[in-house]
Enzyme design. Structure first.
Site, PDB file in Angstrom:
ATOM      1  N   GLN A   1      91.687  17.769  30.618  1.00 23.10           N
ATOM      2  CA  GLN A   1      90.782  17.854  29.720  1.00 23.10           C
ATOM      3  C   GLN A   1      89.105  17.890  29.842  1.00 23.10           C
ATOM      4  O   GLN A   1      88.319  17.684  29.087  1.00 23.10           O
ATOM      5  CB  GLN A   1      90.934  16.456  28.979  1.00 23.10           C
ATOM      6  CG  GLN A   1      90.850  15.019  29.537  1.00 23.10           C
ATOM      7  CD  GLN A   1      90.831  13.857  28.589  1.00 23.10           C
ATOM      8  OE1 GLN A   1      90.797  14.073  27.336  1.00 23.10           O
ATOM      9  NE2 GLN A   1      91.581  12.908  29.090  1.00 23.10           N
ATOM     10  N   ASP A   2      89.010  17.942  31.256  1.00 28.48           N
ATOM     11  CA  ASP A   2      87.716  18.140  31.546  1.00 28.48           C
ATOM     12  C   ASP A   2      87.358  19.242  32.458  1.00 28.48           C
ATOM     13  O   ASP A   2      86.583  19.253  33.399  1.00 28.48           O
ATOM     14  CB  ASP A   2      87.082  16.879  32.302  1.00 28.48           C
ATOM     15  CG  ASP A   2      85.772  16.686  32.153  1.00 28.48           C
ATOM     16  OD1 ASP A   2      84.931  17.071  31.555  1.00 28.48           O
ATOM     17  OD2 ASP A   2      85.030  16.000  33.307  1.00 28.48           O
ATOM     18  N   LEU A   3      88.082  20.484  32.292  1.00 32.23           N
ATOM     19  CA  LEU A   3      87.834  21.547  33.066  1.00 32.23           C
ATOM     20  C   LEU A   3      86.971  22.372  32.924  1.00 32.23           C
ATOM     21  O   LEU A   3      87.168  23.407  32.138  1.00 32.23           O
ATOM     22  CB  LEU A   3      89.483  22.217  33.313  1.00 32.23           C
ATOM     23  CG  LEU A   3      89.709  23.679  34.042  1.00 32.23           C
ATOM     24  CD1 LEU A   3      89.429  23.256  35.727  1.00 32.23           C
ATOM     25  CD2 LEU A   3      90.862  24.231  34.129  1.00 32.23           C
ATOM     26  N   HIS A   4      85.557  22.135  32.889  1.00 39.48           N
ATOM     27  CA  HIS A   4      84.365  22.937  32.676  1.00 39.48           C
ATOM     28  C   HIS A   4      84.126  23.590  33.818  1.00 39.48           C
ATOM     29  O   HIS A   4      84.822  23.494  34.945  1.00 39.48           O
ATOM     30  CB  HIS A   4      83.347  22.164  31.944  1.00 39.48           C
ATOM     31  CG  HIS A   4      82.967  21.039  33.116  1.00 39.48           C
ATOM     32  ND1 HIS A   4      82.331  21.189  34.197  1.00 39.48           N
ATOM     33  CD2 HIS A   4      83.135  19.717  32.856  1.00 39.48           C
ATOM     34  CE1 HIS A   4      82.036  20.066  34.615  1.00 39.48           C
ATOM     35  NE2 HIS A   4      82.517  19.177  33.911  1.00 39.48           N
TER      36      HIS A   4
END
Length: 291
Positions: A193-196
């Protein structure tokens, strides 16, 4: 070892839990350095936001990164996710001390972030990488449906306490999307959920490797959400819509579900404590209007 807390971690000083964690860091750091026989421990990386991350050398001379995690739930299964991927598209886990929330991981060299590339070249990398990361998974990872229920429960109160920083239609839309999407998902795989684009780094073993995962188990449509909403590859209505359209089409995803998850999580992550993240509010608004 002499070091200072990076500016990105200063937010932890505002809470009792954060101050207690900071007070324990020197002891924990010394303990894991001794346990893993590390040398050449350098100053913390400035980009860290939810952990103290420092360069170090293993006893055999290999370069590594030592991480001491802030004790939040989002990163609780980071080590388990890295072990699950076993180096396929993500950094390798070298050692883990659950009691001290300490990880020793492979270091990416040269470590250039994905957002250093032009936006479409960065999306080329993402289209290649994401299917490799979406492997079947189950316990102990938190189900996306459970996480979404937590967002939905907290959002109205956070919105009111922050003095209604965005329009009611955005809150209602996010709650509606989460309620509709969570019970009716496709194949359950490991998603981050934080794969930026700041959490994908250039490396030697593979061209690009993922770092700092916040893992959940959910459908593939959710996996692209951080890249769609993130400002790293351009922050404008056109840029957000382009990422939504291109990632959905080239990865064979349901665009409406990607958009719904993106609105839901982006609104949920628009308020944290006493802080309003205006960029997330804008991105959620653009996504809602991109129907």
């Amino acid at each position: 070892m002499r070091w200072e807390i990076p500016d990105g971690l200063r937010w932890v000083e505002r809470t009792p839990v954060g101050r207690a964690w900071l007070a324990e860091l020197p002891t924990r750091l010394a303990e894991v350095v001794a346990r893993w026989e590390l040398t050449g421990v350098g100053p913390p990386f400035a980009y860290a936001f939810a952990s103290l991350a420092l360069p170090a050398h293993l006893p055999d001379g290999r370069r590594a990164v030592l991480k001491l995690q802030y004790p939040d739930d989002d990163s609780r299964h980071e080590a388990t996710a890295l072990a699950h991927w076993a180096g396929r598209g993500a950094i390798r886990l070298l050692a883990h001390d659950p009691e001290r929330r300490a990880l020793l991981v492979e270091r990416c060299d040269p470590g250039t972030p994905l957002h250093s590339l032009p936006a479409d070249a960065a999306l080329d990398v993402a289209v290649d990488l994401l299917p490799r990361l979406g492997v079947p998974a189950g316990a102990p990872f938190t189900p996306l449906a459970e996480e979404a229920a937590g967002w939905a429960e907290r959002m109205p109160g956070n919105w009111r306490r922050a003095n209604r920083p965005y329009e009611r239609r955005l809150l209602d839309a996010a709650l509606g999307f989460l309620a509709d999407l969570a019970p009716d998902q496709g194949e359950q795989v490991l998603v981050n959920q934080d794969l930026h684009a700041g959490n994908v780094l250039a490396a030697g073993r593979e061209p690009w490797l993922v770092i700092d995962p916040k893992p959940l188990v959910g459908e593939r449509e959710f996996a692209v959400v951080p890249l769609v909403r993130g400002a790293e590859l351009g922050h404008s209505p056109a840029a957000v819509r382009h990422r939504l359209d291109r990632l959905s089409a080239e990865l064979g995803l349901d665009r409406d579900r990607v958009r719904g998850w993106a609105v839901g999580q982006t609104v949920a992550w628009s308020v944290g404590g006493d802080q309003v993240f205006e960029g997330n509010v804008e991105a959620a608004r653009w996504l809602l209007d991109a129907g």
